[in-house]
Each structure stands twice: as structure tokens, then as C-alpha cells.
Write an enzyme that holds these catalytic residues in place. Structure first.
Site, mmCIF file in Angstrom:
data_model
loop_
_atom_site.group_PDB
_atom_site.id
_atom_site.type_symbol
_atom_site.label_atom_id
_atom_site.label_comp_id
_atom_site.label_asym_id
_atom_site.label_seq_id
_atom_site.Cartn_x
_atom_site.Cartn_y
_atom_site.Cartn_z
ATOM 1 N N GLY A 78 7.611 1.152 1.140
ATOM 2 C CA GLY A 78 7.747 2.508 1.494
ATOM 3 C C GLY A 78 9.257 3.135 1.529
ATOM 4 O O GLY A 78 9.594 4.002 0.974
ATOM 5 N N ARG A 85 8.680 6.277 -0.654
ATOM 6 C CA ARG A 85 8.837 7.288 0.584
ATOM 7 C C ARG A 85 10.090 7.851 0.494
ATOM 8 O O ARG A 85 10.221 8.974 1.373
ATOM 9 C CB ARG A 85 8.446 6.927 2.159
ATOM 10 C CG ARG A 85 6.663 6.446 2.299
ATOM 11 C CD ARG A 85 6.864 5.799 3.483
ATOM 12 N NE ARG A 85 5.253 5.410 3.620
ATOM 13 C CZ ARG A 85 4.719 4.404 4.520
ATOM 14 N NH1 ARG A 85 5.705 3.603 5.328
ATOM 15 N NH2 ARG A 85 3.608 4.322 4.477
ATOM 16 N N ARG A 103 34.646 -11.522 -15.300
ATOM 17 C CA ARG A 103 34.968 -11.666 -13.868
ATOM 18 C C ARG A 103 33.803 -11.631 -13.066
ATOM 19 O O ARG A 103 33.766 -12.035 -11.681
ATOM 20 C CB ARG A 103 36.112 -10.636 -13.647
ATOM 21 C CG ARG A 103 35.595 -9.125 -13.525
ATOM 22 C CD ARG A 103 36.837 -8.200 -13.587
ATOM 23 N NE ARG A 103 36.279 -6.736 -13.138
ATOM 24 C CZ ARG A 103 35.973 -5.926 -14.180
ATOM 25 N NH1 ARG A 103 35.815 -6.501 -15.514
ATOM 26 N NH2 ARG A 103 35.692 -4.698 -14.058
ATOM 27 N N HIS A 104 32.717 -10.754 -13.282
ATOM 28 C CA HIS A 104 31.492 -10.488 -12.530
ATOM 29 C C HIS A 104 30.654 -12.004 -12.434
ATOM 30 O O HIS A 104 30.113 -12.024 -11.223
ATOM 31 C CB HIS A 104 30.672 -9.344 -12.920
ATOM 32 C CG HIS A 104 31.471 -8.227 -13.136
ATOM 33 N ND1 HIS A 104 31.928 -7.483 -12.216
ATOM 34 C CD2 HIS A 104 31.847 -7.201 -14.104
ATOM 35 C CE1 HIS A 104 32.764 -6.351 -12.260
ATOM 36 N NE2 HIS A 104 32.630 -6.322 -13.614
ATOM 37 N N HIS A 132 0.957 -1.260 0.156
ATOM 38 C CA HIS A 132 0.078 -0.060 0.090
ATOM 39 C C HIS A 132 0.918 1.352 0.013
ATOM 40 O O HIS A 132 0.601 2.317 -0.578
ATOM 41 C CB HIS A 132 -0.893 0.252 1.336
ATOM 42 C CG HIS A 132 -0.352 -0.117 2.642
ATOM 43 N ND1 HIS A 132 0.580 -1.270 2.818
ATOM 44 C CD2 HIS A 132 0.127 0.813 3.424
ATOM 45 C CE1 HIS A 132 1.157 -1.076 3.964
ATOM 46 N NE2 HIS A 132 0.924 0.336 4.533
ATOM 47 N N ARG A 167 31.991 -13.882 -9.554
ATOM 48 C CA ARG A 167 31.601 -13.267 -8.202
ATOM 49 C C ARG A 167 30.101 -13.535 -7.869
ATOM 50 O O ARG A 167 29.853 -14.015 -6.680
ATOM 51 C CB ARG A 167 31.892 -11.895 -8.164
ATOM 52 C CG ARG A 167 33.281 -11.421 -8.448
ATOM 53 C CD ARG A 167 33.885 -10.229 -8.430
ATOM 54 N NE ARG A 167 35.320 -10.167 -8.874
ATOM 55 C CZ ARG A 167 35.749 -8.878 -9.478
ATOM 56 N NH1 ARG A 167 35.163 -8.068 -9.907
ATOM 57 N NH2 ARG A 167 37.123 -8.946 -9.633
ATOM 58 N N GLY A 174 11.747 0.614 0.014
ATOM 59 C CA GLY A 174 11.990 -0.565 -0.940
ATOM 60 C C GLY A 174 13.217 -1.451 -0.211
ATOM 61 O O GLY A 174 13.446 -2.638 -0.680
ATOM 62 N N GLY A 233 12.154 -3.504 2.710
ATOM 63 C CA GLY A 233 11.731 -4.520 3.100
ATOM 64 C C GLY A 233 11.503 -5.651 2.006
ATOM 65 O O GLY A 233 11.659 -6.781 2.050
ATOM 66 N N HIS A 288 27.288 -5.517 -12.988
ATOM 67 C CA HIS A 288 28.223 -6.155 -12.114
ATOM 68 C C HIS A 288 27.421 -7.136 -11.120
ATOM 69 O O HIS A 288 27.900 -8.214 -11.038
ATOM 70 C CB HIS A 288 28.905 -5.282 -11.381
ATOM 71 C CG HIS A 288 29.948 -4.207 -11.835
ATOM 72 N ND1 HIS A 288 30.730 -3.613 -11.359
ATOM 73 C CD2 HIS A 288 30.012 -4.187 -13.348
ATOM 74 C CE1 HIS A 288 31.465 -2.981 -12.494
ATOM 75 N NE2 HIS A 288 31.176 -3.329 -13.451
ATOM 76 N N ASN A 289 26.230 -7.112 -10.619
ATOM 77 C CA ASN A 289 25.704 -7.844 -9.925
ATOM 78 C C ASN A 289 24.441 -8.955 -10.514
ATOM 79 O O ASN A 289 24.066 -9.588 -9.845
ATOM 80 C CB ASN A 289 24.679 -7.002 -8.549
ATOM 81 C CG ASN A 289 25.796 -6.078 -7.827
ATOM 82 O OD1 ASN A 289 25.335 -5.124 -7.994
ATOM 83 N ND2 ASN A 289 26.982 -6.592 -7.616
HETATM 84 C C1 RB5 Z 1 4.885 0.105 5.388
HETATM 85 O O1 RB5 Z 1 4.484 0.879 6.255
HETATM 86 C C2 RB5 Z 1 5.982 -0.247 5.145
HETATM 87 O O2 RB5 Z 1 6.819 -0.822 6.385
HETATM 88 C C3 RB5 Z 1 6.732 -0.766 3.993
HETATM 89 O O3 RB5 Z 1 6.146 -0.350 2.975
HETATM 90 C C4 RB5 Z 1 8.340 -0.854 3.692
HETATM 91 O O4 RB5 Z 1 8.893 0.296 3.853
HETATM 92 C C5 RB5 Z 1 9.197 -1.671 4.405
HETATM 93 O O5 RB5 Z 1 10.179 -2.024 4.437
#
Ligand code: RB5
Length: 140
Positions: free
Chosen positions: A65, A108, A131-132, A8, A135, A67, A69, A97-98
Site C-alpha cells: 500500500g 496507494r 567513497r560510497h 493484496h 559508506r 511501500g 511495510g 549511492h546506496n
Molecule cells: C495493507 O493494508 C497495508 O498495510 C500494506 O499494504 C502496507 O501499506 C504496509 O506497509
């Protein structure tokens, strides 16, 4: 085919990314969430990673929020290499490279205009190998 998922907190960024990719003729699949109602980001991380690992999708994009998590959950999947990017340099080199196969962005944290440039950069670059590869083979 690009799999795109959000919770969300990044629903609006996912919408902007999907519209941007569709406008540019990039095939993509919307893996949810589909409303602004509070939800659990691991559900969508697992959905996108499943599509990449099955070969149904070439790459994934996960937004929440921060990236972070999404990236933590995604990187639990063997064969997924997820990178949180807040700049285009990182987006370019995490492909080169990765061999990152999932891009994570925080709604956010990163403005929509920059986020779309990060997406374009990630999709425009390929793994360099050499070389990548050695790795990357050591990741698992
Ligand atoms: C949701 O509130 C928030 O925790 C989620 O979007 C994220 O940022 C988690 O890493």
C-alpha cells in the site's frame, strides 16, 4: 533476473510492473501474491529478499500500500538494502549511492505511470562505488 512481489494492496501495481518488464524484455519472476485476497506483506518481502540474497535474482521490487511495510521487512535481511521511492531522482541515487538492491513503491501513494518510470530508473542505474562503497560497508 528481477524478483517482484506484492501484497493484496499492490496487486494491480505488481501486475503492471510485470507486464511492463516483460514487454521490455526484462526477465522477472513473480513472487506473489497471486490474488486480491487479503494477505500478509512480510511473506512476500521474505520471498523476494531470499531470491536476491541467493543470487537467483539480481534485484528485487516490492510493492504494498505504502511501500513502507515491505521496506521495513526487507531491511531486516542482512545484505538487503531496500529503498522506498516515490520519485525518479531517489530511484536513481539510491542505486548510485546506496547500492540499493530492492526497490519499494506504494500503490496507494504513487500512480502507475510514475511507478513504471521509477522502476525503469532504478534498473537503469548502477552503483558508483568509490567513497560510497566505504559508506555502504558501514551499514552492517
Ligand atoms: C495493507 O493494508 C497495508 O498495510 C500494506 O499494504 C502496507 O501499506 C504496509 O506497509
Amino acid at each position: 533476473m528481477i524478483a517482484v512481489g506484492s501484497d493484496h494492496a499492490a496487486f494491480q501495481l505488481k501486475k503492471a510492473i510485470l507486464e511492463h518488464l516483460e514487454k521490455n524484455g526484462v526477465p522477472c519472476v513473480d513472487c506473489g501474491t497471486y490474488t486480491l485476497e487479503s494477505c500478509d506483506y512480510p511473506v512476500y518481502a521474505k520471498e523476494v529478499c531470499g531470491k536476491v540474497l541467493s543470487g537467483e535474482c539480481d534485484l528485487g521490487i516490492l510493492v504494498c500500500g505504502t511501500g513502507i511495510g515491505m521496506s521495513i521487512v526487507a531491511n531486516k535481511h542482512k545484505g538487503i538494502r531496500a529503498a522506498v521511492c516515490g520519485d525518479t531522482f531517489s530511484a536513481k541515487f539510491t542505486r548510485k549511492h546506496n547500492d540499493a538492491n530492492v526497490l519499494c513503491i506504494g500503490e496507494r501513494v504513487t500512480g502507475t505511470g510514475l511507478a513504471l518510470e521509477i522502476v525503469d530508473t532504478f534498473l537503469a542505474n548502477d552503483f558508483e562505488g568509490g567513497r560510497h562503497q566505504r559508506r555502504v560497508d558501514m551499514y552492517e
